[in-house]
Motif scaffolding. Structure first.
Motif, PDB file in Angstrom:
ATOM      1  N   LEU A 167      40.366  61.910  30.915  1.00 14.93           N
ATOM      2  CA  LEU A 167      39.565  62.341  31.467  1.00 14.93           C
ATOM      3  C   LEU A 167      40.264  63.560  32.107  1.00 14.93           C
ATOM      4  CD1 LEU A 167      36.489  62.967  33.084  1.00 14.93           C
ATOM      5  CD2 LEU A 167      36.782  60.909  34.446  1.00 14.93           C
ATOM      6  N   ALA A 168      41.306  63.226  33.185  1.00 13.86           N
ATOM      7  CA  ALA A 168      41.416  64.107  33.859  1.00 13.86           C
ATOM      8  C   ALA A 168      41.908  65.833  33.230  1.00 13.86           C
ATOM      9  CB  ALA A 168      43.319  63.752  34.465  1.00 13.86           C
ATOM     10  N   ASP A 169      42.398  65.786  31.833  1.00 19.59           N
ATOM     11  CA  ASP A 169      42.525  66.827  31.220  1.00 19.59           C
ATOM     12  C   ASP A 169      42.187  67.849  31.038  1.00 19.59           C
ATOM     13  OD1 ASP A 169      45.403  66.454  30.716  1.00 19.59           O
ATOM     14  OD2 ASP A 169      44.947  65.294  29.113  1.00 19.59           O
ATOM     15  N   ARG A 170      40.446  66.731  30.169  1.00 20.91           N
ATOM     16  CA  ARG A 170      38.976  67.286  30.181  1.00 20.91           C
ATOM     17  C   ARG A 170      38.404  68.101  31.694  1.00 20.91           C
ATOM     18  NH1 ARG A 170      38.762  63.357  26.407  1.00 20.91           N
ATOM     19  NH2 ARG A 170      37.681  61.776  28.467  1.00 20.91           N
ATOM     20  N   VAL A 171      38.772  68.034  32.917  1.00 21.56           N
ATOM     21  CA  VAL A 171      38.576  68.582  33.867  1.00 21.56           C
ATOM     22  C   VAL A 171      39.310  69.796  34.030  1.00 21.56           C
ATOM     23  CG1 VAL A 171      37.747  68.089  36.921  1.00 21.56           C
ATOM     24  CG2 VAL A 171      37.086  66.074  34.641  1.00 21.56           C
TER      25      VAL A 171
ATOM     26  N   GLY B 140      33.161  53.429  39.568  1.00 20.02           N
ATOM     27  CA  GLY B 140      34.304  52.879  39.920  1.00 20.02           C
ATOM     28  C   GLY B 140      35.543  52.521  38.721  1.00 20.02           C
ATOM     29  N   GLY B 141      36.655  51.532  38.554  1.00 20.76           N
ATOM     30  CA  GLY B 141      37.397  51.108  37.447  1.00 20.76           C
ATOM     31  C   GLY B 141      38.178  52.459  36.829  1.00 20.76           C
ATOM     32  N   GLY B 142      38.704  52.383  37.971  1.00 22.88           N
ATOM     33  CA  GLY B 142      40.220  53.980  38.904  1.00 22.88           C
ATOM     34  C   GLY B 142      39.410  54.978  38.605  1.00 22.88           C
TER      35      GLY B 142
ATOM     36  N   ASP C 202      41.388  56.946  40.875  1.00 18.99           N
ATOM     37  CA  ASP C 202      43.032  58.119  40.735  1.00 18.99           C
ATOM     38  C   ASP C 202      42.780  58.613  40.204  1.00 18.99           C
ATOM     39  OD1 ASP C 202      44.290  55.480  41.833  1.00 18.99           O
ATOM     40  OD2 ASP C 202      44.064  54.456  40.121  1.00 18.99           O
ATOM     41  N   VAL C 203      42.442  59.262  39.014  1.00 13.60           N
ATOM     42  CA  VAL C 203      42.619  59.949  38.584  1.00 13.60           C
ATOM     43  C   VAL C 203      41.389  61.898  38.886  1.00 13.60           C
ATOM     44  CG1 VAL C 203      40.500  61.321  35.837  1.00 13.60           C
ATOM     45  CG2 VAL C 203      41.357  58.764  36.066  1.00 13.60           C
TER      46      VAL C 203
ATOM     47  N   LEU D   5      43.617  65.348  40.766  1.00 15.07           N
ATOM     48  CA  LEU D   5      43.052  66.972  40.621  1.00 15.07           C
ATOM     49  C   LEU D   5      42.193  67.097  41.857  1.00 15.07           C
ATOM     50  CD1 LEU D   5      40.225  65.855  37.532  1.00 15.07           C
ATOM     51  CD2 LEU D   5      41.627  66.995  37.383  1.00 15.07           C
ATOM     52  N   LEU D   6      41.802  66.500  42.690  1.00 11.95           N
ATOM     53  CA  LEU D   6      42.003  66.861  44.207  1.00 11.95           C
ATOM     54  C   LEU D   6      43.220  68.128  44.562  1.00 11.95           C
ATOM     55  CD1 LEU D   6      39.669  64.065  45.492  1.00 11.95           C
ATOM     56  CD2 LEU D   6      38.798  65.876  45.113  1.00 11.95           C
TER      57      LEU D   6
END
Length: 307
Positions: free
Chosen positions: A199-203, A219-221, A224-225, A229-230
């Motif tokens: 997900l981080a790479d797609r964002v 939820g579910g982590g 952290d992702v 990105l922030l």
């Protein structure tokens, strides 16, 4: 009055459709003839006993915190409303017992606002809890015009409202959802990405410079992702991850708030906010409505039609 209630903790099967006494109306409350009641995951969590550690619970329980209806009587000091007024509310009280899965509910005026004229009864009933959760989450991270906001679970009941509120604020919105919901998110003004691994790479592909704020409704982590990105790791809110505050972010437990609910209604009447309704069940089928909610795969709101 007719109502859905239970005498014990359990699953949807413990619910019964039966006669209960009409509610008493406190001086700062009004009696609402319920047109529709929103169904939320917290309803079946209450039935399972999950909120027992933090809220007083008294049986028999009538589930439900969301309502849309018509004022039928007013308390001695409830000057804000008159008989015949159409209202919506997130009727969360200090103790769990007298909920909105009923023909009548006594609602403190602090939990109510006037019904948006542009919304149907089912849409209006689906707005309060989910809408306030979205609105207060975005306010907590101060999402504003020109910023990029990441919304997790963007196609759900809360997430779809958060997308619209953020867009109305002038933000760019990236929303996570399964691929089957991507066109839906585009229709709301969001840029969709698939959740899950990578997900981080797609964002980053959409926002190489990073994101300004993130709201987590799953939820579910994903906190952290989000913090990967922030630009400012503290501008993340979660309603589902109890560890978010320890990571420098914010936890939101939605509060009844007339001003916030009125602001949501104004957005709806301005054509900037609609409430996607996934399914409408009669009050007698409340158990089935909860079962559908428990799947976690509903796009939009589930609502009970009462009268």
């Amino acid at each position: 009055m007719k109502a859905i209630s239970t005498q014990t903790y359990g699953g949807p099967d413990v619910l019964a459709y039966s006669d209960l006494p009409d509610p008493k109306v406190a001086p700062d409350s009004v009696l609402v003839r319920v047109k529709a009641a929103g169904v939320n995951p917290v309803d079946w969590k209450i039935l399972a006993g999950a909120l027992d550690p933090i809220l007083d619970v008294h049986f028999p329980i009538v589930p439900g915190w969301d309502v849309a209806g018509v004022v039928e009587a007013v308390g001695a000091d409830a000057t804000e409303y008159a008989v015949g007024d159409e209202v919506i509310g997130y009727v969360r009280k200090d103790a769990v017992q007298h909920g909105t899965y009923a023909e009548l509910v006594a609602a403190p005026v602090r939990t109510l606002a006037r019904k948006p004229a542009s919304l149907s009864w089912p849409q209006a009933a689906g707005l309060p809890l989910a809408g306030l959760t979205a609105y207060q989450s975005l306010s907590r991270v101060d999402a504003k015009q020109g910023e990029t906001v990441l919304v997790h679970a963007a196609a759900g009941g809360v997430g779809s409202l958060a997308v619209q509120i953020a867009v109305a604020r002038g933000a760019r919105v990236i929303g996570t959802a399964s691929e089957r919901n991507h066109d839906f998110l585009r229709s709301l003004g969001a840029e969709p990405v698939t959740y899950g691994e990578g997900l981080a790479d797609r964002v980053r592909a959409l926002a190489p410079e990073g994101i300004d704020a993130a709201v987590d409704f799953v939820g579910g982590g994903v906190v952290d992702v989000s913090q990967e990105l922030l630009k400012d790791r503290g501008r993340v809110v979660s309603v589902a991850d109890g560890e978010v505050t320890g990571k420098g972010g914010h936890m939101v437990w939605v509060r009844p708030d007339t001003a916030d609910l009125t602001a949501l209604g104004a957005l709806a009447d301005a054509g900037k906010l609609t409430v996607p309704v996934a399914a409408v069940f009669p009050l007698t089928e409340a158990a089935e409505a909860l079962r559908q909610s428990m799947t976690g795969r509903t796009r939009g709101k589930i609502v009970l039609e009462v009268s």
